[in-house]
Write a protein that holds these residues in place. Structure first.
Motif, PDB file in Angstrom:
ATOM      1  N   ASN A 170       0.840  -1.208   0.000  1.00 44.68           N
ATOM      2  CA  ASN A 170       0.000   0.000   0.000  1.00 44.68           C
ATOM      3  C   ASN A 170       0.870   1.251   0.000  1.00 44.68           C
ATOM      4  OD1 ASN A 170      -2.554  -1.373   0.195  1.00 44.68           O
ATOM      5  ND2 ASN A 170      -2.031  -1.844   2.306  1.00 44.68           N
ATOM      6  N   PHE A 171       0.371   2.273  -0.672  1.00 43.62           N
ATOM      7  CA  PHE A 171       1.099   3.537  -0.811  1.00 43.62           C
ATOM      8  C   PHE A 171       0.151   4.659  -0.423  1.00 43.62           C
ATOM      9  CE2 PHE A 171       2.531   7.260  -3.192  1.00 43.62           C
ATOM     10  CZ  PHE A 171       3.902   7.217  -3.029  1.00 43.62           C
ATOM     11  N   ASP A 172       0.505   5.422   0.614  1.00 44.21           N
ATOM     12  CA  ASP A 172      -0.349   6.505   1.108  1.00 44.21           C
ATOM     13  C   ASP A 172      -0.394   7.645   0.094  1.00 44.21           C
ATOM     14  OD1 ASP A 172      -1.144   8.989   2.626  1.00 44.21           O
ATOM     15  OD2 ASP A 172      -1.285   7.535   4.251  1.00 44.21           O
ATOM     16  N   GLY A 173      -1.621   8.002  -0.344  1.00 38.73           N
ATOM     17  CA  GLY A 173      -1.785   9.012  -1.389  1.00 38.73           C
ATOM     18  C   GLY A 173      -1.530  10.431  -0.940  1.00 38.73           C
ATOM     19  N   LEU A 174      -1.484  10.686   0.371  1.00 37.65           N
ATOM     20  CA  LEU A 174      -1.153  12.016   0.888  1.00 37.65           C
ATOM     21  C   LEU A 174       0.289  12.081   1.368  1.00 37.65           C
ATOM     22  CD1 LEU A 174      -4.296  13.160   2.938  1.00 37.65           C
ATOM     23  CD2 LEU A 174      -3.494  14.052   0.762  1.00 37.65           C
ATOM     24  N   LEU A 175       0.695  11.105   2.150  1.00 35.37           N
ATOM     25  CA  LEU A 175       2.056  11.119   2.695  1.00 35.37           C
ATOM     26  C   LEU A 175       3.093  10.726   1.651  1.00 35.37           C
ATOM     27  CD1 LEU A 175       1.362   9.496   6.188  1.00 35.37           C
ATOM     28  CD2 LEU A 175       1.171  11.882   5.483  1.00 35.37           C
ATOM     29  N   ARG A 176       2.651  10.040   0.591  1.00 39.86           N
ATOM     30  CA  ARG A 176       3.498   9.669  -0.555  1.00 39.86           C
ATOM     31  C   ARG A 176       4.640   8.737  -0.166  1.00 39.86           C
ATOM     32  NH1 ARG A 176       0.323  10.427  -4.640  1.00 39.86           N
ATOM     33  NH2 ARG A 176       2.102  10.195  -6.036  1.00 39.86           N
ATOM     34  N   TYR A 177       4.325   7.738   0.639  1.00 42.06           N
ATOM     35  CA  TYR A 177       5.297   6.669   0.878  1.00 42.06           C
ATOM     36  C   TYR A 177       4.542   5.384   1.229  1.00 42.06           C
ATOM     37  CZ  TYR A 177       4.843   8.122   5.844  1.00 42.06           C
ATOM     38  OH  TYR A 177       4.382   8.476   7.086  1.00 42.06           O
ATOM     39  N   SER A 215       9.709   5.746  -9.260  1.00 42.36           N
ATOM     40  CA  SER A 215      10.628   6.738  -8.688  1.00 42.36           C
ATOM     41  C   SER A 215      10.159   7.266  -7.336  1.00 42.36           C
ATOM     42  CB  SER A 215      10.809   7.908  -9.668  1.00 42.36           C
ATOM     43  OG  SER A 215       9.556   8.510  -9.959  1.00 42.36           O
ATOM     44  N   ASP A 216       8.853   7.052  -7.006  1.00 43.49           N
ATOM     45  CA  ASP A 216       8.322   7.499  -5.725  1.00 43.49           C
ATOM     46  C   ASP A 216       8.645   6.522  -4.593  1.00 43.49           C
ATOM     47  OD1 ASP A 216       7.040   9.844  -6.708  1.00 43.49           O
ATOM     48  OD2 ASP A 216       5.431   8.596  -7.519  1.00 43.49           O
ATOM     49  N   LEU A 217       9.158   5.358  -4.945  1.00 44.25           N
ATOM     50  CA  LEU A 217       9.407   4.320  -3.947  1.00 44.25           C
ATOM     51  C   LEU A 217      10.884   4.272  -3.566  1.00 44.25           C
ATOM     52  CD1 LEU A 217       7.314   1.397  -5.500  1.00 44.25           C
ATOM     53  CD2 LEU A 217       6.578   3.124  -3.854  1.00 44.25           C
ATOM     54  N   LEU A 233      14.062  -2.403  -7.236  1.00 41.55           N
ATOM     55  CA  LEU A 233      12.669  -2.273  -7.666  1.00 41.55           C
ATOM     56  C   LEU A 233      12.669  -2.018  -9.171  1.00 41.55           C
ATOM     57  CD1 LEU A 233      11.444   0.084  -4.785  1.00 41.55           C
ATOM     58  CD2 LEU A 233      11.267  -2.412  -4.885  1.00 41.55           C
ATOM     59  N   LYS A 234      11.941  -2.837  -9.915  1.00 43.89           N
ATOM     60  CA  LYS A 234      12.013  -2.763 -11.378  1.00 43.89           C
ATOM     61  C   LYS A 234      10.835  -1.985 -11.988  1.00 43.89           C
ATOM     62  CE  LYS A 234      13.813  -6.104 -13.625  1.00 43.89           C
ATOM     63  NZ  LYS A 234      14.025  -7.412 -14.306  1.00 43.89           N
ATOM     64  N   ALA A 235       9.624  -2.228 -11.492  1.00 41.46           N
ATOM     65  CA  ALA A 235       8.460  -1.583 -12.114  1.00 41.46           C
ATOM     66  C   ALA A 235       7.240  -1.734 -11.216  1.00 41.46           C
ATOM     67  CB  ALA A 235       8.177  -2.199 -13.479  1.00 41.46           C
ATOM     68  N   ILE A 236       6.226  -0.882 -11.466  1.00 38.64           N
ATOM     69  CA  ILE A 236       4.916  -1.034 -10.837  1.00 38.64           C
ATOM     70  C   ILE A 236       3.981  -1.619 -11.878  1.00 38.64           C
ATOM     71  CG2 ILE A 236       2.945   0.141  -9.793  1.00 38.64           C
ATOM     72  CD1 ILE A 236       4.841   2.198  -8.656  1.00 38.64           C
TER      73      ILE A 236
END
Length: 513
Positions: free
Chosen positions: A133-140, A176-178, A207-210
């Motif tokens: 899961n990736f937080d859409g506000l905190l961005r992590y 790139s966000d991860l 990490l290769k791709a989403i």
């Protein structure tokens, strides 16, 4: 998915009203954005080394250097030893080397092979995918643990009238966000919570791709605070009963208050403004409102300190194993809880002696319950909307009990000729009230007023409340999200009668539609 546990009790809401210099004026159920993403990653897996490969490594380490010597020493067929050695070479645990001055190549353990033999594990590279899961506000990335099962879809928000909070920025996460360390931490948390008997040790290399992205929402309670002496607004979020400072900070930094037009709506529903419009400027001006608020603030501060001690004592109680200490701590808990009751009783006594006071937003539902249970002669409710979320089975039962006692009941409702936004359940809730009105014609009048913005509750000569809280629709108008839901409670008998007579005349003289 129905989310029952976001219906907070007055006691739970009261403990959030503890922000210095601010009043809790409203709260709303919201969904905070969460992306479920599938990440393609390169890892290395630590696997227990197969027995034959382990013995081959031990043989080479003991000085045996040919397949034939190793097979003979172990008493194993040569092809089996050869396959094991091929695997070990592919995993870079062994290698052929030529000693100085020698033309003969011999097998030796590599540095990696020495570690494999020492740990009895072999490291195998692999490509695999992980769902995180990736937080859409905190961005992590975040791990939600038990809250994972409570994540909602957009249709769940619509069905339950839960406000959707947009991601910021409003775009899906990219690779790139991860950060590698964040994803690695999440994976380890997931593995740690797994019920699998055998836990696999794995290192995340890249990490290769989403591969996939889906938007979900984490249920939360949005708490809206207004400064006591200005128009300053602060918004906080309670997630699973815990305030999230991180979400509050990012919501403020991204101008969430302005985007949702919270201040503009609160100004329209300011409690003093509403009270003066309904009760008159002079009546409101003569009430000792500031003095009462100062007393309430002192009581709330004392209660907050005691509650903090209670929490500390409970934590200590959970950790101690000494029976004598448990008795002492339990006694302290009971004494602290009694102190809170006494403080509340003192405050109630003071509030009961004044002709008018502000009503906190979380006091409305209890006072409606009180009116339904305790009214003896008359009850009046003025509310723009009737919604099934409020007029449910419990409400109808309490309401019918009231009518059976012979209480005179008047309800005026409706904003506009009709409400075409009503759901089937809302329409049924209105029909249930109409059925009671027909059944108890002698003491129940239900009238659609068509243009009522007022929200009034009157019980006997005990109290009248004017507010922006919708008595028959706790969630209010679906198009108008935020309002200052504090109200004004009047206990002056003359003003109560004056207010009752005014709205009774309006209901009686309005033609039925």
């Amino acid at each position: 998915m129905k989310l029952e546990n976001l219906d907070f009790s007055p006691e739970e809401l009261r403990r959030y009203n503890n922000r210095t210099g601010f009043d809790l004026v409203s709260c709303k159920q919201v969904g905070l954005p969460v992306y479920k993403i599938t990440v393609q990653a390169l890892t290395q897996l630590h696997k227990p080394i197969p027995p034959i490969e382990e013995y081959v490594l031990k043989s080479i380490n003991a000085g045996l250097s040919s397949e034939t010597d190793i097979a003979g020493f172990l008493g194993i067929e040569l092809p089996i030893v050869r396959d094991a050695m091929i695997n070990l070479r592919m995993s870079e645990d062994i290698d052929l080397i030529a000693p100085d001055g020698s033309q003969i190549q011999v097998w030796k353990l590599t540095k990696k092979g020495e570690g494999t033999l020492r740990e009895a594990k072999i490291i195998v590279p692999e490509e695999r995918t992980f769902d995180i899961n990736f937080d859409g506000l905190l961005r992590y990335p975040r791990w939600y643990g038990k809250l994972e099962s409570r994540l909602l879809k957009q249709k769940d928000l619509r069905n339950q009238d839960i406000i959707e909070i947009d991601p910021f920025p409003k775009k899906s996460p990219e690779i790139s966000d991860l950060k590698l360390k964040d994803v690695d931490k999440i994976i380890r948390q997931i593995d740690g919570a797994s019920k699998a008997r055998v836990k696999q040790e794995r290192d995340l290399l890249a990490l290769k791709a989403i591969e996939r992205r889906s938007i979900f929402f984490q249920p939360a309670l949005m708490l809206i605070y207004k400064a006591k002496d200005s128009d300053n607004i602060q918004v906080s979020f309670a997630i699973d009963d815990v305030i999230s400072n991180d979400h509050e900070e990012i919501f403020d930094r991204t101008n969430g208050i302005k985007k949702l037009q919270i201040l503009e709506n609160l100004k329209e529903s300011a409690p003093r403004k509403l009270a003066e419009a309904v009760l008159g400027y002079e009546f409101v001006a003569q009430a000792p409102l500031q003095e009462i608020e100062a007393i309430k603030e002192k009581v709330f501060a004392a209660q907050a300190q005691i509650e903090e001690k209670i929490q500390t004592t409970q934590n200590t109680l959970e950790q101690t194993e000494d029976d004598q200490e448990k008795l002492i701590l339990d006694q302290k808990l009971q004494e602290a809880q009694q102190q809170i009751k006494e403080l509340q009783a003192q405050l109630d006594s003071i509030l009961a002696s004044v002709p008018m006071r502000w009503l906190e937003m979380y006091e409305h539902r209890p006072i409606l319950e009180q009116a339904l249970k305790e009214s003896q002669k008359r009850l009046m409710i003025i509310s723009p909307w009737i919604r099934a979320s409020s007029v449910d089975k419990k409400f109808i039962q309490q309401f019918e009990n009231l009518l059976k006692r012979g209480v005179q009941v008047l309800i005026g409702y409706g904003l506009g000729e009709n409400d075409d936004k009503n759901s089937k359940s809302d329409i049924q809730a209105e029909k249930n009230l109409e059925k009671l009105a027909n059944q108890y014609q002698g003491n129940f009048i239900l009238k659609r007023l068509g243009d009522t913005h007022a929200k009034i509750l009157i019980s006997d000569g005990k109290f009248a409340v004017t507010t922006s809280f919708n008595w028959l629709s706790f969630k209010g108008d679906r198009d108008r999200t935020f309002r200052d839901e504090r109200g004004t409670l009047v206990s002056d008998p003359q003003k109560i009668d004056e207010l009752f007579d005014s709205y009774r005349s309006r209901i009686i003289n309005t033609k039925s539609t």
